[in-house]
Write a protein that holds these residues in place. Structure first.
Motif, mmCIF file in Angstrom:
data_model
loop_
_atom_site.group_PDB
_atom_site.id
_atom_site.type_symbol
_atom_site.label_atom_id
_atom_site.label_comp_id
_atom_site.label_asym_id
_atom_site.label_seq_id
_atom_site.Cartn_x
_atom_site.Cartn_y
_atom_site.Cartn_z
ATOM 1 N N ARG A 23 0.835 -1.216 0.000
ATOM 2 C CA ARG A 23 0.000 0.000 0.000
ATOM 3 C C ARG A 23 0.867 1.263 0.000
ATOM 4 O O ARG A 23 0.574 2.222 -0.713
ATOM 5 C CB ARG A 23 -0.922 -0.014 1.226
ATOM 6 C CG ARG A 23 -2.079 -0.992 1.123
ATOM 7 C CD ARG A 23 -3.094 -0.746 2.226
ATOM 8 N NE ARG A 23 -2.531 -0.999 3.545
ATOM 9 C CZ ARG A 23 -2.540 -2.182 4.136
ATOM 10 N NH1 ARG A 23 -3.078 -3.228 3.542
ATOM 11 N NH2 ARG A 23 -2.031 -2.332 5.341
ATOM 12 N N GLU A 24 1.946 1.240 0.792
ATOM 13 C CA GLU A 24 2.846 2.398 0.811
ATOM 14 C C GLU A 24 3.458 2.634 -0.564
ATOM 15 O O GLU A 24 3.576 3.782 -1.020
ATOM 16 C CB GLU A 24 3.952 2.172 1.841
ATOM 17 C CG GLU A 24 3.484 2.206 3.285
ATOM 18 C CD GLU A 24 4.648 2.063 4.245
ATOM 19 O OE1 GLU A 24 5.718 2.653 3.964
ATOM 20 O OE2 GLU A 24 4.510 1.363 5.255
ATOM 21 N N PHE A 25 3.847 1.547 -1.238
ATOM 22 C CA PHE A 25 4.460 1.692 -2.560
ATOM 23 C C PHE A 25 3.464 2.275 -3.561
ATOM 24 O O PHE A 25 3.827 3.147 -4.365
ATOM 25 C CB PHE A 25 4.957 0.335 -3.051
ATOM 26 C CG PHE A 25 5.582 0.379 -4.418
ATOM 27 C CD1 PHE A 25 6.896 0.797 -4.587
ATOM 28 C CD2 PHE A 25 4.856 0.025 -5.540
ATOM 29 C CE1 PHE A 25 7.460 0.865 -5.845
ATOM 30 C CE2 PHE A 25 5.413 0.087 -6.802
ATOM 31 C CZ PHE A 25 6.728 0.502 -6.956
ATOM 32 N N LYS A 26 2.209 1.819 -3.516
ATOM 33 C CA LYS A 26 1.201 2.337 -4.457
ATOM 34 C C LYS A 26 0.954 3.819 -4.217
ATOM 35 O O LYS A 26 0.855 4.609 -5.171
ATOM 36 C CB LYS A 26 -0.094 1.539 -4.312
ATOM 37 C CG LYS A 26 -0.003 0.113 -4.850
ATOM 38 C CD LYS A 26 -1.328 -0.613 -4.669
ATOM 39 C CE LYS A 26 -1.264 -2.027 -5.221
ATOM 40 N NZ LYS A 26 -2.528 -2.761 -5.029
ATOM 41 N N ASP A 27 0.845 4.221 -2.942
ATOM 42 C CA ASP A 27 0.632 5.645 -2.643
ATOM 43 C C ASP A 27 1.820 6.476 -3.121
ATOM 44 O O ASP A 27 1.651 7.560 -3.698
ATOM 45 C CB ASP A 27 0.434 5.830 -1.137
ATOM 46 C CG ASP A 27 -0.854 5.200 -0.642
ATOM 47 O OD1 ASP A 27 -1.742 4.943 -1.479
ATOM 48 O OD2 ASP A 27 -0.968 4.943 0.572
ATOM 49 N N LEU A 28 3.022 5.944 -2.881
ATOM 50 C CA LEU A 28 4.222 6.672 -3.280
ATOM 51 C C LEU A 28 4.322 6.761 -4.805
ATOM 52 O O LEU A 28 4.723 7.793 -5.357
ATOM 53 C CB LEU A 28 5.460 5.986 -2.707
ATOM 54 C CG LEU A 28 6.764 6.783 -2.703
ATOM 55 C CD1 LEU A 28 6.587 8.094 -1.949
ATOM 56 C CD2 LEU A 28 7.880 5.965 -2.059
ATOM 57 N N SER A 29 3.940 5.682 -5.513
ATOM 58 C CA SER A 29 3.962 5.700 -6.983
ATOM 59 C C SER A 29 2.999 6.756 -7.528
ATOM 60 O O SER A 29 3.331 7.489 -8.467
ATOM 61 C CB SER A 29 3.587 4.322 -7.529
ATOM 62 O OG SER A 29 4.528 3.355 -7.149
ATOM 63 N N SER A 30 1.819 6.857 -6.922
ATOM 64 C CA SER A 30 0.855 7.875 -7.363
ATOM 65 C C SER A 30 1.419 9.275 -7.148
ATOM 66 O O SER A 30 1.284 10.156 -8.004
ATOM 67 C CB SER A 30 -0.462 7.710 -6.598
ATOM 68 O OG SER A 30 -1.029 6.436 -6.839
ATOM 69 N N ALA A 31 2.085 9.473 -5.997
ATOM 70 C CA ALA A 31 2.678 10.786 -5.716
ATOM 71 C C ALA A 31 3.777 11.113 -6.726
ATOM 72 O O ALA A 31 3.893 12.251 -7.200
ATOM 73 C CB ALA A 31 3.234 10.812 -4.291
ATOM 74 N N VAL A 32 4.604 10.109 -7.075
ATOM 75 C CA VAL A 32 5.671 10.333 -8.049
ATOM 76 C C VAL A 32 5.088 10.683 -9.413
ATOM 77 O O VAL A 32 5.603 11.579 -10.109
ATOM 78 C CB VAL A 32 6.573 9.073 -8.144
ATOM 79 C CG1 VAL A 32 7.511 9.174 -9.341
ATOM 80 C CG2 VAL A 32 7.389 8.909 -6.867
ATOM 81 N N GLN A 33 4.025 10.009 -9.809
ATOM 82 C CA GLN A 33 3.396 10.317 -11.099
ATOM 83 C C GLN A 33 2.858 11.743 -11.133
ATOM 84 O O GLN A 33 3.003 12.458 -12.131
ATOM 85 C CB GLN A 33 2.281 9.313 -11.370
ATOM 86 C CG GLN A 33 2.786 7.905 -11.681
ATOM 87 C CD GLN A 33 1.654 6.914 -11.826
ATOM 88 O OE1 GLN A 33 0.498 7.220 -11.535
ATOM 89 N NE2 GLN A 33 1.980 5.711 -12.264
ATOM 90 N N ARG A 34 2.256 12.176 -10.011
ATOM 91 C CA ARG A 34 1.735 13.557 -9.976
ATOM 92 C C ARG A 34 2.874 14.571 -10.070
ATOM 93 O O ARG A 34 2.770 15.575 -10.785
ATOM 94 C CB ARG A 34 0.927 13.769 -8.690
ATOM 95 C CG ARG A 34 -0.402 13.036 -8.660
ATOM 96 C CD ARG A 34 -1.268 13.530 -7.518
ATOM 97 N NE ARG A 34 -0.672 13.273 -6.213
ATOM 98 C CZ ARG A 34 -0.860 12.153 -5.516
ATOM 99 N NH1 ARG A 34 -1.638 11.191 -6.006
ATOM 100 N NH2 ARG A 34 -0.301 11.988 -4.334
ATOM 101 N N LYS A 35 3.961 14.304 -9.359
ATOM 102 C CA LYS A 35 5.095 15.229 -9.410
ATOM 103 C C LYS A 35 5.743 15.227 -10.788
ATOM 104 O O LYS A 35 6.206 16.276 -11.271
ATOM 105 C CB LYS A 35 6.122 14.846 -8.342
ATOM 106 C CG LYS A 35 5.632 15.100 -6.934
ATOM 107 C CD LYS A 35 6.649 14.657 -5.879
ATOM 108 C CE LYS A 35 6.107 14.915 -4.477
ATOM 109 N NZ LYS A 35 7.051 14.472 -3.421
#
Length: 231
Positions: A23-35
């Motif tokens: 779950r942490e990895f998925k949230d972090l991946s979404s944040a990276v995509q937005r940035k």
């Protein structure tokens, strides 16, 4: 039976740890995509700051991948293959995010044009050389990071192997201790049986001696009566 029931509970708990990292990895991946999307329209110091944030997020994502890999490799065989298959997909996602970040970190044509308009006196050849030098430096850094990752994974695999060996040795020691307790119980029962037999032997000897004494007394009495009768 209790031991067999404990294994699934342990596997469920460890799988829960994996899912937490997931779950942490998925949230972090979404944040990276937005940035990454936000970087498309940025420039100057804001772009540099956002790139620094992106590098930190990617480093954290790599750390989560390593944790998931270690957690998956400690699972029972029936769960290990399934978790490693999911992990391969996450690794592919991470590689895609890193490629996007690397592309955005490269100097843009628009930035070069603005630098020329501001009076940058460097020639196009110098800019190209600097760009090649920067690219080469980034590639070397990337190679060192990949080598470091391989070393870490090998170390983690060795650690997992050692933990499994220690677990097997613990089971062996536990089994030997149970066997020793069982042997001690058998010896205790044997000692009690021998003590009981010894007491019975003593009792039998006492009874035998008493009978012998009674027989001797009876013989003496009979002999006395006979001798007394002849007189």
């Amino acid at each position: 039976a209790p031991r067999r029931a404990a294994a699934p509970r342990r596997a469920d708990a460890m799988s829960g740890v994996f899912e937490g990292y997931e779950r942490e990895f998925k949230d972090l991946s979404s944040a990276v995509q937005r940035k990454t999307q936000a970087l498309e329209g940025m420039g100057g110091e804001a772009r540099k700051a956002k790139l620094a944030e992106l590098d930190g997020d990617l480093a954290e994502a790599e750390s989560l991948i390593r944790r998931m890999d270690l957690e998956a490799r400690t699972q029972p065989p029936e769960a290990k293959g399934r978790l490693l298959a999911r992990l391969r997909d996450y690794k592919a996602d991470l590689n895609g995010l890193k490629k996007d970040a690397k592309r955005l970190a490269m100097p843009r044509a628009g930035d070069a044009s603005r630098a020329e308009l501001l009076g940058d006196s460097a020639s196009a050849a110098d800019q190209r050389n600097r760009l090649l030098t920067t690219t080469d430096r980034l590639q070397r850094s990337s190679d060192r990071i990949e080598e470091g990752k391989r070393t870490i994974l090998e170390t983690e695999e060795l650690g997992v192997s050692i933990l499994q060996d220690l677990h097997q040795q613990r089971q062996t020691i536990t089994h030997a201790r149970d066997t020793l307790h069982s042997t001690d119980d058998n010896l205790s029962r044997g000692r009690r049986l021998i003590s009981s037999m010894a007491r019975r032997m003593v009792q039998n000897k006492i009874i035998m001696y008493a009978i012998i004494l009674l027989l001797i007394a009876a013989i003496i009495f009979i002999a006395y009566k006979k001798l007394g009768g002849h007189k």
